[in-house]
Design a protein around this motif. Sequence first.
Motif, PDB file in Angstrom:
ATOM      1  N   ALA A 157       0.833  -1.207   0.000  1.00  0.00           N
ATOM      2  CA  ALA A 157       0.000   0.000   0.000  1.00  0.00           C
ATOM      3  C   ALA A 157       0.870   1.261   0.000  1.00  0.00           C
ATOM      4  CB  ALA A 157      -0.941  -0.004   1.192  1.00  0.00           C
ATOM      5  N   GLU A 158       1.941   1.249   0.794  1.00  0.00           N
ATOM      6  CA  GLU A 158       2.840   2.404   0.835  1.00  0.00           C
ATOM      7  C   GLU A 158       3.572   2.576  -0.491  1.00  0.00           C
ATOM      8  OE1 GLU A 158       5.149   1.450   4.307  1.00  0.00           O
ATOM      9  OE2 GLU A 158       3.682   2.378   5.661  1.00  0.00           O
ATOM     10  N   GLU A 159       3.991   1.466  -1.104  1.00  0.00           N
ATOM     11  CA  GLU A 159       4.655   1.542  -2.408  1.00  0.00           C
ATOM     12  C   GLU A 159       3.717   2.130  -3.454  1.00  0.00           C
ATOM     13  OE1 GLU A 159       5.914  -2.427  -3.346  1.00  0.00           O
ATOM     14  OE2 GLU A 159       7.559  -2.411  -1.884  1.00  0.00           O
ATOM     15  N   VAL A 160       2.471   1.691  -3.451  1.00  0.00           N
ATOM     16  CA  VAL A 160       1.486   2.199  -4.410  1.00  0.00           C
ATOM     17  C   VAL A 160       1.232   3.673  -4.163  1.00  0.00           C
ATOM     18  CG1 VAL A 160      -0.927   2.045  -5.139  1.00  0.00           C
ATOM     19  CG2 VAL A 160       0.416  -0.033  -4.830  1.00  0.00           C
ATOM     20  N   PHE A 161       1.100   4.058  -2.911  1.00  0.00           N
ATOM     21  CA  PHE A 161       0.872   5.461  -2.567  1.00  0.00           C
ATOM     22  C   PHE A 161       2.022   6.321  -3.101  1.00  0.00           C
ATOM     23  CE2 PHE A 161       1.112   9.132   0.276  1.00  0.00           C
ATOM     24  CZ  PHE A 161      -0.179   9.625   0.159  1.00  0.00           C
TER      25      PHE A 161
END
Length: 182
Positions: free
Chosen positions: A172-176
Amino acid sequence: METKAITSIKREVMGSFLIEKVLVAIKEKWPREDLGSPIFIQQDNARTHINHDDLEFFQAATQDGFDIRLMCQPANPSDLNVLDLGFFSATQSLQLKESPKPIDELVSAVVKSYGNFSLVKSNRIFLSLQLCMIEIMKAKGSNKYKIPHVNKERLEREGQLPTQMKCDLVLAEEVFTYVNTS
């Protein structure tokens, strides 16, 4: 009384249906412990759907501590359309068993098939949707992914079928980060 098919649905009809039916049903059934968390209603991009920033919808959607938002789906995301993933085909097959001819029989058959739609199947469809979302995030928004199969029926028989999929926090952090730098 005579039932007639609506041949043209306008934006105003869609807006009042969302406000008077959909929002009311969500507010009635939503777990109180999740009040205040965002709830997203995803529409396809039909011209008759209301805009995501519709003021009347926004006012109704934020009453009583709710945070209900409208969004439109990306173009052609059949794997993200939960209705296409199984609901329409399942209810249509139930309705077609009735072979209705007049409009009243068709309406009755659709209502009956909706009422008979299995919550178990509904859970499976939403799990498929969540799995597709995770794979799309891994592919950084690309459609070059395979729909994952987790053998839901077996997990269900074993009493281990989840009601929701967990998304890895690192993903999720990578996508954000990816979305905010693209």
